[in-house]
Design a protein around this motif. Structure first.
Motif, PDB file in Angstrom:
ATOM      1  N   TYR A 160      60.250 -46.649  -8.022  1.00 20.72           N
ATOM      2  CA  TYR A 160      59.062 -46.155  -8.717  1.00 20.72           C
ATOM      3  C   TYR A 160      59.428 -45.155  -9.817  1.00 20.72           C
ATOM      4  CZ  TYR A 160      55.402 -48.134  -5.737  1.00 20.72           C
ATOM      5  OH  TYR A 160      54.538 -48.992  -5.110  1.00 20.72           O
ATOM      6  N   ILE A 161      60.279 -44.198  -9.493  1.00 18.49           N
ATOM      7  CA  ILE A 161      60.490 -43.049 -10.388  1.00 18.49           C
ATOM      8  C   ILE A 161      61.341 -43.401 -11.609  1.00 18.49           C
ATOM      9  CG2 ILE A 161      61.507 -40.749 -10.519  1.00 18.49           C
ATOM     10  CD1 ILE A 161      60.721 -40.400  -7.554  1.00 18.49           C
ATOM     11  N   LEU A 162      62.480 -44.088 -11.417  1.00 16.89           N
ATOM     12  CA  LEU A 162      63.373 -44.355 -12.545  1.00 16.89           C
ATOM     13  C   LEU A 162      62.735 -45.258 -13.606  1.00 16.89           C
ATOM     14  CD1 LEU A 162      66.848 -44.707 -10.769  1.00 16.89           C
ATOM     15  CD2 LEU A 162      65.847 -42.708 -11.897  1.00 16.89           C
ATOM     16  N   THR A 164      59.598 -45.608 -14.171  1.00 18.86           N
ATOM     17  CA  THR A 164      58.518 -44.832 -14.772  1.00 18.86           C
ATOM     18  C   THR A 164      59.030 -43.963 -15.917  1.00 18.86           C
ATOM     19  OG1 THR A 164      57.197 -44.773 -12.729  1.00 18.86           O
ATOM     20  CG2 THR A 164      56.811 -43.015 -14.333  1.00 18.86           C
ATOM     21  N   MET A 165      60.160 -43.317 -15.704  1.00 16.91           N
ATOM     22  CA  MET A 165      60.745 -42.485 -16.753  1.00 16.91           C
ATOM     23  C   MET A 165      61.139 -43.321 -17.969  1.00 16.91           C
ATOM     24  SD  MET A 165      63.113 -40.143 -14.226  1.00 16.91           S
ATOM     25  CE  MET A 165      63.950 -39.320 -15.564  1.00 16.91           C
ATOM     26  N   TYR A 166      61.712 -44.491 -17.731  1.00 13.27           N
ATOM     27  CA  TYR A 166      62.145 -45.357 -18.836  1.00 13.27           C
ATOM     28  C   TYR A 166      60.932 -45.892 -19.617  1.00 13.27           C
ATOM     29  CZ  TYR A 166      64.093 -49.432 -21.209  1.00 13.27           C
ATOM     30  OH  TYR A 166      64.445 -50.365 -22.148  1.00 13.27           O
ATOM     31  N   TRP A 168      57.934 -44.737 -19.733  1.00  9.09           N
ATOM     32  CA  TRP A 168      57.219 -43.627 -20.384  1.00  9.09           C
ATOM     33  C   TRP A 168      57.889 -43.299 -21.721  1.00  9.09           C
ATOM     34  CZ3 TRP A 168      53.539 -40.481 -17.366  1.00  9.09           C
ATOM     35  CH2 TRP A 168      52.933 -39.474 -18.125  1.00  9.09           C
ATOM     36  N   LYS A 169      59.223 -43.232 -21.708  1.00  7.99           N
ATOM     37  CA  LYS A 169      59.955 -42.912 -22.936  1.00  7.99           C
ATOM     38  C   LYS A 169      59.786 -44.004 -23.976  1.00  7.99           C
ATOM     39  CE  LYS A 169      64.583 -41.613 -24.549  1.00  7.99           C
ATOM     40  NZ  LYS A 169      66.000 -41.397 -24.156  1.00  7.99           N
ATOM     41  N   LYS A 170      59.700 -45.257 -23.530  1.00  5.24           N
ATOM     42  CA  LYS A 170      59.541 -46.376 -24.456  1.00  5.24           C
ATOM     43  C   LYS A 170      58.103 -46.524 -24.966  1.00  5.24           C
ATOM     44  CE  LYS A 170      63.629 -48.359 -24.680  1.00  5.24           C
ATOM     45  NZ  LYS A 170      64.328 -48.630 -25.955  1.00  5.24           N
ATOM     46  N   LYS A 178      49.343 -43.941 -17.602  1.00  3.93           N
ATOM     47  CA  LYS A 178      50.163 -42.769 -17.308  1.00  3.93           C
ATOM     48  C   LYS A 178      49.644 -42.032 -16.071  1.00  3.93           C
ATOM     49  CE  LYS A 178      51.883 -41.786 -21.976  1.00  3.93           C
ATOM     50  NZ  LYS A 178      51.833 -40.849 -23.121  1.00  3.93           N
ATOM     51  N   LEU A 182      51.795 -41.787 -12.479  1.00  3.79           N
ATOM     52  CA  LEU A 182      52.076 -40.450 -11.944  1.00  3.79           C
ATOM     53  C   LEU A 182      51.522 -40.323 -10.534  1.00  3.79           C
ATOM     54  CD1 LEU A 182      51.470 -38.031 -14.962  1.00  3.79           C
ATOM     55  CD2 LEU A 182      53.638 -38.582 -13.854  1.00  3.79           C
ATOM     56  N   CYS A 185      53.856 -42.297  -8.155  1.00  2.42           N
ATOM     57  CA  CYS A 185      55.110 -41.578  -7.879  1.00  2.42           C
ATOM     58  C   CYS A 185      54.871 -40.378  -6.969  1.00  2.42           C
ATOM     59  CB  CYS A 185      55.747 -41.128  -9.188  1.00  2.42           C
ATOM     60  SG  CYS A 185      56.375 -42.489 -10.201  1.00  2.42           S
TER      61      CYS A 185
END
Length: 407
Positions: A160-162, A164-166, A168-170, A178, A182, A185
């Motif tokens: 879930y977390i990794l 989500t970070m990728y 979100w950045k893209k 969003k 969140l 997670c």
């Protein structure tokens, strides 16, 4: 003659002007000015090209990627639920008596480390009351069962977390998505803490109780319920991103069918949650007959505890009775939903989803009755628990197919 002289003068003037321009362009100041002008032009052009690309995210392609990711996460959650059920059925859940986020990821390796871990387990009620004759190889089995369940939970968290970070950045998430990711997670983190809170209830000394050490049925139900909520939210979001909503005329029958499907889905979820109380109290072992309970439709000890409300959560007889009633109610509701849908003109996918839901409901009831009559064998009980998740999944699919078109 005049034209020839004029042409010669213009030609010589152009040559002189070109020579002067060439000489002047050799000056450092003018050359720097040209370089800065070219750089600014390139920057403006590249910026103009990048604006449409940034504005195009999220789009249909990124929504499909996010939808597939969420479906994969929901599959991992199902694995955690099934593995947790097998861990409980093999009475392995209390083998690890402490909790460390990183340190426990490496199991004992040497004989000394295994002896130290086994020594810690021997200090708690489950070994003293139930497993006082357990050997080290037997302890290794239950330890690895619980360790596998915990490691699977960490895998779910990373899944879930990794991403989500990728994503979100893209820029793959809009504002609404969003908030959803969140929440998912955060729910994963809460689920991990709730799991350890549940295990702690089975490690506590209870001098006033002579019962077999087990985790609190309240905490077990909360742990399972939160896992099912996480699963439902992930599956629903993934399906709505991948499956376009059908264009259906908003008739009165369709609105009634949609409400009926929502109520049926809620009943299926409640039935699955009541199964956690059955598991927590070992209520599947008190009356192993069907349809009656010890030759009676209503057993004598149905409301034996006082106050009366306590029976619904702590009396094994009442808990099993409630689970039977909810299961039969779910089967009846799903059958009614299927028959009601047959009279309506629905999209093909919706018809398939409702038909599979009805077939799975009868399969799940057959599994439940077999588990009860055979005194809860571990393979059959695990299959029955997995069937409850499959039934819940089909109910969510039906709701996704019947949802309204977004405005």
């Amino acid at each position: 003659m005049l034209l020839s002289s004029l042409r010669t003068a213009v030609f010589r003037g152009c040559r002189c002007a070109g020579r002067e321009f060439h000489q002047s362009s050799r000056s450092p100041q003018l050359r720097q000015w040209f370089v800065r002008r070219n750089q600014s032009t390139i920057t403006v052009e590249s910026g103009a090209r990048s604006i449409p690309a940034a504005a195009a995210v999220p789009n249909a392609a990124t929504n499909r990627i996010v939808g597939r990711w969420l479906l994969g996460c929901s599959g991992l959650v199902v694995g955690a639920v099934v593995l947790g059920g097998v861990t409980r059925l093999t009475e392995s859940g209390l083998s690890m008596v402490d909790w460390h986020l990183v340190r426990e990821m490496k199991p004992p390796q040497t004989d000394a480390e295994w002896e130290a871990e086994f020594s810690k387990y021997q200090q708690f009620p489950e070994f003293k009351i139930l497993n006082h004759g357990m050997t080290l190889p037997e302890f290794k089995f239950i330890f690895y069962m619980e360790w596998g369940h915990r490691m699977w939970g960490r895998l779910v968290g990373l899944a879930y977390i990794l991403p989500t970070m990728y994503f979100w950045k893209k820029g793959y998430f809009n504002r609404s998505m969003k908030g959803r990711v969140l929440g998912l997670c955060g729910f994963v983190f809460f689920q991990g803490l709730l799991g350890w809170y549940m295990v702690k209830s089975g490690l506590e000394e209870k001098p006033e109780s002579h019962d077999i050490p087990r985790v609190s049925q309240y905490r077990l139900s909360a742990h399972l319920g939160s896992a099912l909520l996480l699963y439902c939210a992930s599956l629903w979001t993934g399906l709505t991103l991948l499956l376009p909503a059908h264009k259906m005329t908003e008739t009165r029958s369709l609105m009634q069918l949609r409400k009926f499907a929502k109520g049926t889905g809620g009943l299926v979820f409640l039935t699955a949650l009541s199964g956690a109380f059955v598991a927590g109290l070992d209520a599947g072992l008190v009356y192993n007959s069907f349809p009656k309970m010890a030759d009676k439709w209503i057993p004598d000890d149905l409301l034996a505890f006082s106050p009366t409300l306590k029976n619904f959560f702590e009396n094994p007889t009442t808990v099993q009775f409630d689970h039977r009633v909810l299961a039969i109610g779910s089967l009846s509701a799903i059958t009614g939903l299927y028959l009601f849908s047959r009279r309506m003109l629905l999209p093909r996918r919706a018809k398939i989803a409702i038909s599979l839901l009805a077939a799975m409901a009868y399969t799940q009831v057959a599994l439940g009755i077999s588990t009860l009559l055979l005194y809860v064998p571990t393979p059959l009980a695990a299959t029955h628990q997995s069937g409850s998740v499959a039934l819940l999944s089909l109910a969510i699919w039906v709701l996704a197919e019947l949802r309204k078109m977004p405005k």
